[in-house]
Design an enzyme around this catalytic site. Structure first.
Site, PDB file in Angstrom:
ATOM      1  N   ASN A  77      56.857 -26.633 -33.619  1.00 18.05           N
ATOM      2  CA  ASN A  77      58.215 -27.054 -33.943  1.00 18.05           C
ATOM      3  C   ASN A  77      58.917 -27.525 -32.662  1.00 18.05           C
ATOM      4  O   ASN A  77      58.876 -26.842 -31.640  1.00 18.05           O
ATOM      5  CB  ASN A  77      58.973 -25.878 -34.574  1.00 18.05           C
ATOM      6  N   HIS A 166      56.298 -30.203 -46.673  1.00 19.37           N
ATOM      7  CA  HIS A 166      55.958 -29.439 -45.465  1.00 19.37           C
ATOM      8  C   HIS A 166      56.434 -28.005 -45.610  1.00 19.37           C
ATOM      9  O   HIS A 166      57.232 -27.682 -46.497  1.00 19.37           O
ATOM     10  CB  HIS A 166      56.621 -30.053 -44.235  1.00 19.37           C
TER      11      HIS A 166
END
Ligand code: H2U
Length: 353
Positions: A77, A166
Site C-alpha cells: 500500500n 480489490h
C-alpha cells in the site's frame, strides 16, 4: 400472559464471539423511513481506465508502474496505516496514558485486471486464484505478524475509494480489538464446554437448518448468525474444524470459490445492485501464536453489508448504537428468509437464461 414471539417482541440476543448483546426490535420493522437516501451507485465502470492506479500498466501516483497482470496483483500500500519499522513509544506507568508499539505491513490485492468485474461476476477459477493469494499472504505476512487482516470494502457507501475489484491486507505486530476479544471468548468456551465455539454453533445451526442457514456446499455453510447486528450480516463457515485460511485443502478452496460466487450473487440480487459490504476473514492468530495451542479458533468469513431496505437506504450505527448497544429491527430469521427467497442467477445475467 401473552406468549413471547421472537418475530414480534423486543429482546436481547447474546453474541458469544464478541461477548456483547444486540437489541432486537422486530415490531419496528414497519416504521416509515424519512431519513437519508443514498444515491444509487453508478455501475458503469470502464473495463480499463488509464488513470485508475489499480489497473494493469498504469503508473501509480507513487511512481511505481503496475505490471500487465492477468489475474491477481499484489503491491505494498502506497499509503500504509502501519509501517514495518520505526521507533516504539516510551513505556508509561500512568494507567490513563498508555501507548504500545504498532508495526506491520499493508498490502493491496487486485482481484482481476478488469475494473468492471466484482467477485460474483468473476469466473470461479479466477476466484480460486484470489483465495490462493489470500492464503499465501496469510503465510508470508503471518511469519512475523501476530494478526493478518484480509478485508474487502466494496462500494463507495463503505468508504471504498476505487471500483476496481480489490481488497486490502493489514498485518500487525499486535492483536487488534475484535480478534483479541474473540481469542478470549473462544478459549473460555472451549475450556468450559470442551468444543470450539463455532464448531458447536454450526452443528446446532445445521440441526435446525430452516432458520438461519442460507446455503450449504460440500465443505461450507453460509448463514445469518443468531446474533447478527447489521440487517443482512452473514457468516461463512467451513464444515471441518480449520484454524486458518492457509490450512484449507485444495477441495475446500475450490468449493469456497464456488460458494463465494453463489453467496455474493444472492447479495447482489437482493436490491439488484453491486451489494456494498465490508467482508473479512478471521482465524487463529499468527506470529508467535503459530507455536501455541489455538484449537479454540474456527476460521470464518464475515460479511457486514450496510443496506437496509433498498439499494439506497443505509442502516446507520448511530445514536443508541454509539451510546448504548447495537440494535436491529428485522430479526436474523427474517433477514435469512429474504436472502433465501432470492434467485441464484446474477441479475446482470438474467437475460442469458
Ligand atoms: P479501499 O479498499 O478502501 O478502496 O482502499 C484502496 C487502497 O489502495 C487504499 O488503502 C491504496 C489506498 O491507500 N492505494 C495505493 O496504495 N496506491 C494507489 O495509487 C491508490 C490506492
Amino acid at each position: 400472559m401473552e406468549k413471547f414471539s421472537a418475530s414480534e417482541h423486543p429482546h436481547l440476543r447474546y453474541n458469544p464471539l464478541r461477548d456483547d448483546w444486540v437489541v432486537v426490535s422486530p415490531h419496528r420493522a414497519k416504521r416509515p423511513w424519512q431519513g437519508q437516501v443514498e444515491k444509487k451507485a453508478v455501475e458503469d465502470v470502464p473495463r480499463h481506465d488509464p488513470k485508475n492506479p489499480l489497473c494493469p500498466g498504469v503508473t501509480r501516483p507513487s511512481g511505481q508502474v503496475n505490471p500487465d497482470y492477468k489475474n491477481t496483483f499484489i503491491f505494498d500500500n502506497d499509503f500504509p496505516a502501519l509501517l514495518p519499522g520505526g521507533p516504539d513509544p516510551p513505556k508509561s506507568d500512568d494507567p490513563l496514558f498508555q501507548a504500545a508499539p504498532a508495526h506491520g505491513n499493508c498490502r493491496v490485492i487486485c482481484f482481476h485486471p478488469w475494473s468492471d468485474l466484482t467477485l460474483p461476476l468473476m469466473e470461479v477459477a479466477d476466484i480460486r486464484i484470489v483465495i490462493d493469494t489470500w492464503a499465501n499472504e496469510m503465510v508470508n505476512l503471518g511469519k512475523v505478524n501476530t494478526w493478518v487482516q484480509i478485508f474487502e470494502n466494496r462500494g463507495a457507501v463503505m468508504g471504498c475509494s476505487n471500483p476496481h475489484p480489490h481488497c486490502q491486507v493489514w498485518a500487525s505486530s499486535f492483536l487488534p480489538n475484535e480478534p483479541s476479544v474473540k481469542h478470549r471468548t473462544q478459549k473460555d468456551f472451549k475450556e468450559k464446554y470442551g468444543k470450539p465455539m463455532l464448531v458447536d454453533y454450526l452443528e446446532k445451526e445445521l440441526a435446525k437448518k430452516d432458520e438461519r442457514v442460507l446455503l450449504e456446499s460440500a465443505h461450507w455453510v453460509w448463514l445469518v448468525p443468531y446474533w447478527a447486528t447489521w440487517p443482512f450480516e452473514t457468516m461463512l463457515l467451513p464444515r471441518r474444524h480449520v484454524l486458518r485460511l492457509q490450512d484449507l485443502t485444495d477441495d475446500e478452496k475450490n468449493d469456497l470459490a464456488q460458494m463465494m460466487k453463489n453467496l455474493l450473487t444472492i447479495y447482489d440480487n437482493l436490491f439488484e445492485v453491486s451489494f456494498p459490504y465490508s467482508m473479512g476473514w478471521h482465524g487463529a492468530p499468527t506470529g508467535t501464536y503459530l507455536e501455541e495451542d489455538c484449537s479454540h479458533w474456527q476460521l470464518h468469513a464475515l460479511f457486514y453489508p450496510p443496506l437496509l431496505r433498498s439499494a439506497t437506504v443505509k442502516k446507520f450505527m448511530v445514536g443508541y448504537e454509539m451510546l448504548a448497544s447495537s440494535q436491529r429491527d428485522m430479526t436474523a430469521e427474517q433477514a435469512a428468509d429474504r436472502l433465501k427467497a432470492l434467485p441464484r442467477v446474477h441479475y446482470k445475467h438474467k437475460s442469458d437464461q
